[in-house]
Design a protein around this motif. Structure first.
Motif, PDB file in Angstrom:
ATOM      1  N   ILE A  48     -13.010  35.806  -2.554  1.00  0.00           N
ATOM      2  CA  ILE A  48     -13.464  34.795  -3.516  1.00  0.00           C
ATOM      3  C   ILE A  48     -14.350  33.809  -2.768  1.00  0.00           C
ATOM      4  O   ILE A  48     -13.926  33.210  -1.775  1.00  0.00           O
ATOM      5  CB  ILE A  48     -12.270  34.073  -4.166  1.00  0.00           C
ATOM      6  N   ARG A  49     -15.565  33.626  -3.249  1.00  0.00           N
ATOM      7  CA  ARG A  49     -16.551  32.843  -2.492  1.00  0.00           C
ATOM      8  C   ARG A  49     -17.087  31.642  -3.261  1.00  0.00           C
ATOM      9  O   ARG A  49     -18.177  31.166  -2.981  1.00  0.00           O
ATOM     10  CB  ARG A  49     -17.709  33.758  -2.078  1.00  0.00           C
ATOM     11  N   GLN A  50     -16.315  31.151  -4.209  1.00  0.00           N
ATOM     12  CA  GLN A  50     -16.754  29.992  -4.984  1.00  0.00           C
ATOM     13  C   GLN A  50     -16.808  28.737  -4.102  1.00  0.00           C
ATOM     14  O   GLN A  50     -16.186  28.659  -3.043  1.00  0.00           O
ATOM     15  CB  GLN A  50     -15.802  29.726  -6.143  1.00  0.00           C
ATOM     16  N   GLN A  51     -17.549  27.741  -4.599  1.00  0.00           N
ATOM     17  CA  GLN A  51     -17.629  26.466  -3.886  1.00  0.00           C
ATOM     18  C   GLN A  51     -16.238  25.850  -3.793  1.00  0.00           C
ATOM     19  O   GLN A  51     -15.508  25.780  -4.782  1.00  0.00           O
ATOM     20  CB  GLN A  51     -18.570  25.505  -4.608  1.00  0.00           C
ATOM     21  N   LEU A  52     -15.885  25.378  -2.608  1.00  0.00           N
ATOM     22  CA  LEU A  52     -14.557  24.819  -2.352  1.00  0.00           C
ATOM     23  C   LEU A  52     -14.701  23.346  -1.981  1.00  0.00           C
ATOM     24  O   LEU A  52     -15.510  22.981  -1.122  1.00  0.00           O
ATOM     25  CB  LEU A  52     -13.896  25.592  -1.205  1.00  0.00           C
ATOM     26  N   LEU A  53     -13.925  22.490  -2.643  1.00  0.00           N
ATOM     27  CA  LEU A  53     -13.990  21.048  -2.402  1.00  0.00           C
ATOM     28  C   LEU A  53     -12.593  20.497  -2.154  1.00  0.00           C
ATOM     29  O   LEU A  53     -11.645  20.853  -2.854  1.00  0.00           O
ATOM     30  CB  LEU A  53     -14.624  20.334  -3.604  1.00  0.00           C
ATOM     31  N   SER A  54     -12.452  19.630  -1.163  1.00  0.00           N
ATOM     32  CA  SER A  54     -11.158  19.048  -0.824  1.00  0.00           C
ATOM     33  C   SER A  54     -10.706  18.058  -1.894  1.00  0.00           C
ATOM     34  O   SER A  54     -11.468  17.182  -2.307  1.00  0.00           O
ATOM     35  CB  SER A  54     -11.257  18.339   0.535  1.00  0.00           C
ATOM     36  N   HIS A  55      -9.456  18.205  -2.334  1.00  0.00           N
ATOM     37  CA  HIS A  55      -8.892  17.297  -3.345  1.00  0.00           C
ATOM     38  C   HIS A  55      -7.407  17.161  -3.052  1.00  0.00           C
ATOM     39  O   HIS A  55      -6.619  18.078  -3.301  1.00  0.00           O
ATOM     40  CB  HIS A  55      -9.108  17.866  -4.755  1.00  0.00           C
ATOM     41  N   HIS A  56      -7.008  16.038  -2.476  1.00  0.00           N
ATOM     42  CA  HIS A  56      -5.617  15.848  -2.068  1.00  0.00           C
ATOM     43  C   HIS A  56      -5.156  14.434  -2.408  1.00  0.00           C
ATOM     44  O   HIS A  56      -5.919  13.632  -2.972  1.00  0.00           O
ATOM     45  CB  HIS A  56      -5.450  16.126  -0.568  1.00  0.00           C
ATOM     46  N   LYS A  57      -3.894  14.136  -2.085  1.00  0.00           N
ATOM     47  CA  LYS A  57      -3.307  12.869  -2.506  1.00  0.00           C
ATOM     48  C   LYS A  57      -3.984  11.648  -1.905  1.00  0.00           C
ATOM     49  O   LYS A  57      -3.853  10.542  -2.438  1.00  0.00           O
ATOM     50  CB  LYS A  57      -1.814  12.849  -2.186  1.00  0.00           C
ATOM     51  N   ASN A  59      -7.335  11.377  -1.434  1.00  0.00           N
ATOM     52  CA  ASN A  59      -8.684  11.117  -1.968  1.00  0.00           C
ATOM     53  C   ASN A  59      -8.811  11.349  -3.473  1.00  0.00           C
ATOM     54  O   ASN A  59      -9.884  11.168  -4.034  1.00  0.00           O
ATOM     55  CB  ASN A  59      -9.711  11.975  -1.224  1.00  0.00           C
ATOM     56  N   GLU A  60      -7.714  11.776  -4.142  1.00  0.00           N
ATOM     57  CA  GLU A  60      -7.823  12.153  -5.548  1.00  0.00           C
ATOM     58  C   GLU A  60      -8.266  11.006  -6.450  1.00  0.00           C
ATOM     59  O   GLU A  60      -8.958  11.233  -7.446  1.00  0.00           O
ATOM     60  CB  GLU A  60      -6.509  12.739  -6.044  1.00  0.00           C
ATOM     61  N   HIS A  61      -7.904   9.766  -6.109  1.00  0.00           N
ATOM     62  CA  HIS A  61      -8.335   8.639  -6.935  1.00  0.00           C
ATOM     63  C   HIS A  61      -9.842   8.421  -6.828  1.00  0.00           C
ATOM     64  O   HIS A  61     -10.475   7.921  -7.764  1.00  0.00           O
ATOM     65  CB  HIS A  61      -7.592   7.359  -6.528  1.00  0.00           C
ATOM     66  N   VAL A  67     -15.270  14.703 -10.532  1.00  0.00           N
ATOM     67  CA  VAL A  67     -14.864  16.004 -11.047  1.00  0.00           C
ATOM     68  C   VAL A  67     -14.900  16.012 -12.575  1.00  0.00           C
ATOM     69  O   VAL A  67     -15.373  16.965 -13.199  1.00  0.00           O
ATOM     70  CB  VAL A  67     -13.455  16.377 -10.547  1.00  0.00           C
ATOM     71  N   VAL A  68     -14.415  14.947 -13.186  1.00  0.00           N
ATOM     72  CA  VAL A  68     -14.429  14.848 -14.649  1.00  0.00           C
ATOM     73  C   VAL A  68     -15.866  14.862 -15.157  1.00  0.00           C
ATOM     74  O   VAL A  68     -16.169  15.488 -16.188  1.00  0.00           O
ATOM     75  CB  VAL A  68     -13.686  13.583 -15.115  1.00  0.00           C
ATOM     76  N   GLU A  69     -16.770  14.213 -14.432  1.00  0.00           N
ATOM     77  CA  GLU A  69     -18.178  14.215 -14.828  1.00  0.00           C
ATOM     78  C   GLU A  69     -18.739  15.641 -14.832  1.00  0.00           C
ATOM     79  O   GLU A  69     -19.494  16.029 -15.726  1.00  0.00           O
ATOM     80  CB  GLU A  69     -18.996  13.333 -13.885  1.00  0.00           C
ATOM     81  N   ARG A  70     -18.371  16.411 -13.829  1.00  0.00           N
ATOM     82  CA  ARG A  70     -18.833  17.798 -13.759  1.00  0.00           C
ATOM     83  C   ARG A  70     -18.254  18.610 -14.912  1.00  0.00           C
ATOM     84  O   ARG A  70     -18.929  19.483 -15.481  1.00  0.00           O
ATOM     85  CB  ARG A  70     -18.459  18.411 -12.408  1.00  0.00           C
ATOM     86  N   LEU A  71     -17.007  18.329 -15.256  1.00  0.00           N
ATOM     87  CA  LEU A  71     -16.388  19.014 -16.389  1.00  0.00           C
ATOM     88  C   LEU A  71     -17.096  18.660 -17.698  1.00  0.00           C
ATOM     89  O   LEU A  71     -17.379  19.533 -18.520  1.00  0.00           O
ATOM     90  CB  LEU A  71     -14.904  18.651 -16.471  1.00  0.00           C
ATOM     91  N   LEU A  72     -17.391  17.396 -17.870  1.00  0.00           N
ATOM     92  CA  LEU A  72     -18.080  16.944 -19.085  1.00  0.00           C
ATOM     93  C   LEU A  72     -19.497  17.504 -19.166  1.00  0.00           C
ATOM     94  O   LEU A  72     -20.066  17.632 -20.257  1.00  0.00           O
ATOM     95  CB  LEU A  72     -18.108  15.413 -19.134  1.00  0.00           C
ATOM     96  N   ALA A  73     -20.053  17.845 -17.999  1.00  0.00           N
ATOM     97  CA  ALA A  73     -21.392  18.441 -17.967  1.00  0.00           C
ATOM     98  C   ALA A  73     -21.362  19.939 -18.252  1.00  0.00           C
ATOM     99  O   ALA A  73     -22.412  20.587 -18.300  1.00  0.00           O
ATOM    100  CB  ALA A  73     -22.038  18.180 -16.614  1.00  0.00           C
ATOM    101  N   SER A  89       5.214  18.306  -7.026  1.00  0.00           N
ATOM    102  CA  SER A  89       5.284  17.781  -5.660  1.00  0.00           C
ATOM    103  C   SER A  89       4.000  18.061  -4.892  1.00  0.00           C
ATOM    104  O   SER A  89       4.001  18.169  -3.669  1.00  0.00           O
ATOM    105  CB  SER A  89       6.496  18.354  -4.902  1.00  0.00           C
ATOM    106  N   ASP A  90       2.897  18.212  -5.601  1.00  0.00           N
ATOM    107  CA  ASP A  90       1.572  18.420  -5.019  1.00  0.00           C
ATOM    108  C   ASP A  90       0.562  17.635  -5.849  1.00  0.00           C
ATOM    109  O   ASP A  90       0.848  17.272  -7.001  1.00  0.00           O
ATOM    110  CB  ASP A  90       1.199  19.911  -5.047  1.00  0.00           C
ATOM    111  N   PRO A  91      -0.633  17.405  -5.302  1.00  0.00           N
ATOM    112  CA  PRO A  91      -1.667  16.722  -6.099  1.00  0.00           C
ATOM    113  C   PRO A  91      -1.974  17.493  -7.378  1.00  0.00           C
ATOM    114  O   PRO A  91      -1.899  18.726  -7.401  1.00  0.00           O
ATOM    115  CB  PRO A  91      -2.875  16.728  -5.146  1.00  0.00           C
ATOM    116  N   GLY A  92      -2.318  16.784  -8.416  1.00  0.00           N
ATOM    117  CA  GLY A  92      -2.656  17.435  -9.671  1.00  0.00           C
ATOM    118  C   GLY A  92      -2.499  16.540 -10.880  1.00  0.00           C
ATOM    119  O   GLY A  92      -3.336  16.545 -11.784  1.00  0.00           O
ATOM    120  N   PHE A  93      -1.416  15.742 -10.883  1.00  0.00           N
ATOM    121  CA  PHE A  93      -1.145  14.902 -12.055  1.00  0.00           C
ATOM    122  C   PHE A  93      -2.301  13.960 -12.369  1.00  0.00           C
ATOM    123  O   PHE A  93      -2.728  13.849 -13.525  1.00  0.00           O
ATOM    124  CB  PHE A  93       0.135  14.088 -11.850  1.00  0.00           C
TER     125      PHE A  93
END
Length: 249
Positions: A48-57, A59-61, A67-73, A89-93
């Motif tokens: 799997i070679r999709q673009q990968l971006l770091s998203h953790h507890k 930097n998520e704020h 990310v939401v802007e990209r989704l809305l686009a 017990s992982d980032p996501g909420f």
């Protein structure tokens, strides 16, 4: 239409990933990963070679708005964590909440999570349970344990191998040494093991045997009182039982 996909990934054995999860990860415009190095191994394994971006507890704020802007686009985004289901017990909420507020569709794929197989294989009642995840390490820890003292449902905890022995000792102090429990470690991995017994027995076992790996602790709820006795119905099983999986990664 853009969708935020929450994609569970294996907690151990690579074969535990679903066909749908693989498809979504291959089709997504962007894959968010708790640790790009860890997830990079998984994605490379499945080509799997999709673009990968770091998203953790940490930097998520700061990253969620972009990310939401990209989704809305109109882009499709898949969120994965190091293992298991994001948000447990992982980032996501936080990202899910922001996406929902923005009117973005969120779909969570069914899949691996550590506590479900641990709970089911523990031999303790699993029809009703409370998931506690990681207890506070310091402030509020004892208060939370006291709140759970009379919890009638089976309790599920995550714990580090470095704190397991201390945690079992605290559980024994609060819940009683004869309370039945199960320590499951390395779920879905080569050295998977479930150790069952009373909290006293488990404390003695892990005093002699150094705990290793990812750990889930299942503790029986407070026993129902026998009518007219005023005493709990405690199972005094005295022999530790083990189960080792023969699965290979």
């Amino acid at each position: 239409m853009a969708i935020l996909y929450i994609v569970p990934t294996p907690v151990g054995n690579m074969e535990d990933i679903t066909l749908r999860a693989l498809r979504i990860l291959k089709e997504a415009d962007l894959v968010l990963a708790e640790d790009t190095r860890t997830s990079g191994i998984l994605l490379k394994h499945f080509d799997i070679r999709q673009q990968l971006l770091s998203h953790h507890k940490f930097n998520e704020h700061g990253t969620s708005a972009a990310v939401v802007e990209r989704l809305l686009a109109g882009q499709t985004v898949a969120l994965i964590s190091d293992a298991g289901t994001p948000g447990i017990s992982d980032p996501g909420f936080f990202l899910v909440r922001e996406a929902v507020r923005a009117g973005v569709e969120v779909q969570t794929l069914p899949g691996p999570t550590a506590f479900v197989p641990a709970l089911v294989s523990s031999g303790l009642p699993c029809d009703r349970f409370t998931f506690e995840g990681f207890l506070p390490q310091k402030k509020g820890r004892q208060t939370r344990l006291e709140q759970l003292r009379k919890e009638p449902r089976t309790m599920v905890f995550y714990e580090s191998p470095y704190r397991l022995l201390k945690t079992l000792q605290q559980f024994a102090q609060v819940f009683g040494t004869e309370r039945q429990a199960c320590v499951c470690r390395e779920i879905s991995k080569v050295h998977e093991e479930s150790v069952r017994g009373s909290l006293q027995e488990l404390t003695e076992h892990f005093t002699q045997t150094e705990p290793r790996g990812e750990i889930v602790v299942i503790v029986a709820g407070t026993p129902a009182e026998k009518e007219g006795s005023g005493k709990g119905n405690v199972d005094n099983e005295k022999r530790i039982k083990k189960h080792k999986s023969e699965q290979e990664t």
